[in-house]
Design an enzyme around this catalytic site. Structure first.
Site, PDB file in Angstrom:
ATOM      1  N   CYS A 365       0.835  -1.205   0.000  1.00 40.88           N
ATOM      2  CA  CYS A 365       0.000   0.000   0.000  1.00 40.88           C
ATOM      3  C   CYS A 365       0.870   1.255   0.000  1.00 40.88           C
ATOM      4  O   CYS A 365       0.362   2.370  -0.109  1.00 40.88           O
ATOM      5  CB  CYS A 365      -0.940   0.016   1.194  1.00 40.88           C
ATOM      6  SG  CYS A 365      -0.103  -0.092   2.790  1.00 40.88           S
ATOM      7  N   LEU A 534       1.613   0.273   9.504  1.00 41.35           N
ATOM      8  CA  LEU A 534       1.902   1.711   9.464  1.00 41.35           C
ATOM      9  C   LEU A 534       0.698   2.509   9.963  1.00 41.35           C
ATOM     10  O   LEU A 534      -0.341   2.575   9.303  1.00 41.35           O
ATOM     11  CB  LEU A 534       2.247   2.137   8.028  1.00 41.35           C
ATOM     12  CG  LEU A 534       3.418   1.398   7.382  1.00 41.35           C
ATOM     13  CD1 LEU A 534       3.590   1.837   5.933  1.00 41.35           C
ATOM     14  CD2 LEU A 534       4.709   1.622   8.159  1.00 41.35           C
TER      15      LEU A 534
END
Length: 583
Positions: A365, A534
């Site tokens: 991503c 993240l």
């Protein structure tokens, strides 16, 4: 024993499942890929679509044509498809690995076929509660481990999966089973990323006293949270379980891992290796447990009954984690924007963008989704990107690819994380074999401009802006649409511009002159903590902007002693100043 009555929160889990379907398998957990196979050389070829519904084909063999030998081989969805005629011997997994990777034969209740949805859900919830109970017992043992014991365990966990034979088997199975990415990317993550993650935390003190602030007379003591419920996405099924496991055990926790249904065999293989390693080191194998046959109900039950949920995946899974009623750490949607200003080294930027964009076929991503270039360098950068292997799509190809990549505004699970030739074949476009990524000129932002969003593909939107001010504005506009808080990058040799970009963008991490997708989760050339989780801050609906690791998976007791000299409040004139006091 009735687990539902014995475990608080199960009634809530049942009710939640009955009225919610938000745990739909997200983009990387999307609709099963019926029309693509992975072959022994890592390449992908399209197959004629299987006409029968996936539900009916779950365990039903079908013949699929092999483009290598021309023959048909039996194939069962969820199991590896391998051309046994042309596959080299060293590719075919050993019988022992195959055996571990295959689903275990489950005993079926006599009335399984006629069980109601509610009964089936209750049964699945009870199965997960049993796993959590086992993990709790193991964690109680680990709670008394010393720092030396803990560090030995995490070294053993990584070695069990990162050593060459294990890494090769895991990488091959991950590609076969998921139909996402390529062997090189999977191998790099399981063999090297896990080593780097271990190196990053091995010297950290995580047991007992971890910090002493002598000035404030504060001592910080780390304590485990208990059982961590970890979600592993199908786009990164090889390293995510290992990295989450070592961070959990670094804090003396146990972990229960729920994989995507697309990659359950890969997860089973990884978990079995880690459990074997734990037993060899004299620790309870149940410090690491995998859900072998994942489902919505099981994942919900894990999220709602663990002590801390650690969710990596699409927005639906993260939403489910935050809605579970348990403490949760989730991640936001990625849609990295890369800016190139007038001072950038064009050749260096193009090379690193290519490295980032093509790694594991853009499974991350963090991959470069949009490249924003000041007009002074626009043509030069475009030329450099093409020289690095980029293909410039025309207006007609823009439309054809978009028609395949999105269905009703949502990413098509069958089209993402593919070699660009495969995607172009699906769109009716002939792409030269030497092209490794696609450049799509874009002019706007939002639903009417689909390439401005996340693509999970070897495609980048390419924007021209007048100046650096416009580049910052466009970056924020793109990430307001999708990806706010996740990450972005800049290629520049102007320190003032670099700092401005960090200050004025709404993002948790900015990579400077680095390949984005393999840098923001930590790499050997930077100081970012190694992780695959993240945080995106409040911008992305998360509680932290940090790279999540063991420090987020412990409770910390603050032990405070009296100061040698008591602090004294200053006079009001000193504390407030005349300007405030005269208001």
């Amino acid at each position: 024993m009735d687990f539902v009555k014995a475990h608080p929160g199960v009634a809530t889990a049942l009710a939640y499942f009955a009225v919610n379907s938000i745990l739909d398998e997200d983009v990387d957990e999307g609709s099963a890929v019926k029309d693509a196979n992975i072959y022994h050389d890592g390449s992908e070829r399209l197959e004629e679509a299987i006409e029968e519904p996936i539900e009916e084909a779950e365990n039903k063999p079908v013949d699929r044509k092999c483009y290598k030998c021309g023959d048909f081989h039996p194939y069962v969805r969820g199991q590896p498809f391998v051309c046994k005629t042309t596959a080299p011997k060293d590719f075919l997994l050993s019988s022992s690995i195959r055996e571990k990777a295959q689903p275990a034969v489950e005993k079926k209740d006599i009335n399984t076929d006629v069980m109601s949805k509610e009964e089936k859900t209750k049964k699945e919830i009870n199965e997960v509660l049993d796993l959590i109970d086992r993990a709790r017992k193991a964690q109680k043992i680990a709670e008394s481990y010393s720092q030396e014991q803990v560090d030995k365990l995490i070294r053993g966990l990584v070695w069990s999966c990162a050593k060459e034979d294990s890494a090769e088997a895991i990488a091959k199975l991950a590609v076969e089973e998921s139909a996402f990415g390529n062997y090189h990317g999977k191998y790099t993550k399981i063999a090297k990323k896990t080593r780097a993650a271990l190196m990053d935390i091995i010297d950290d003190k995580s047991v007992g006293v971890i910090e002493e602030d002598h000035e404030r007379c504060i001592t910080k003591i780390a304590k485990p949270v208990g059982v961590v419920g970890a979600i592993s996405p199908s786009t990164n099924p090889e390293a995510t379980p290992v990295i989450k496991a070592i961070n959990a055990i670094k804090g003396r926790n146990a972990v229960v891992i729920s994989p995507s249904s697309k990659t359950k065999m890969t997860n089973r293989l990884i978990v079995s290796k880690m459990r074997d390693a734990l037993e060899k080191m004299g620790a309870p194998a149940d410090l690491v447990i995998g859900i072998e046959s994942p489902s919505r109900a099981k994942t919900n039950a894990l999220l709602q009954n663990c002590d801390l949920a650690l969710a990596t995946g699409g927005s639906a899974i993260v939403k489910a984690a935050y809605s579970s009623g348990r403490p949760a750490l989730g991640v936001g949607v990625g849609n990295a924007v890369i800016v190139i200003d007038e001072s950038a080294d064009v050749a260096d930027a193009a090379r690193k963008i290519r490295i980032s964009k093509t790694f594991d076929l853009a499974a991350s991503c963090s991959s470069d989704n949009s490249v924003v270039v000041v007009e002074e360098l626009y043509d030069d950068v475009l030329e450099a990107l093409i020289a690095e292997g980029g293909y410039l799509a025309n207006e007609e190809e823009y439309k054809k690819i978009a028609a395949v990549l999105w269905n009703d505004g949502k990413l098509n699970g069958k089209a993402v994380v593919k070699a660009p030739q495969v995607l172009c074949d699906m769109a009716g476009i002939e792409l030269p074999e030497d092209r490794t990524f696609i450049i799509v000129p874009e002019t706007g932002v939002g639903k009417e401009y689909p390439y401005s969003g996340e693509k999970l593909s070897t495609i980048m939107a390419y924007y021209k802006v007048k100046n650096f001010d416009d580049a910052i504005k466009l970056t924020n506009d793109i990430q307001d649409y999708q990806g706010k808080g996740h990450s972005c990058g800049i290629y520049s040799n102007n320190d003032e511009n670099i700092l401005r970009f960090g200050i004025e963008t709404k993002t948790s991490r900015v990579m400077v002159n680095q390949p984005q997708s393999i840098s923001n989760s930590g790499n050997l050339w930077n100081g970012m903590p190694q992780t695959f989780s993240l945080g995106c801050g409040t911008w992305g609906g998360n509680s932290t902007t940090e790279n999540i690791n063991w420090r987020h998976l412990v409770n910390i007791t603050w032990l405070s002693k009296p100061l040698p000299r008591q602090k004294v409040l200053p006079e009001d004139s000193q504390l407030f100043g005349d300007d405030i006091m005269n208001l």
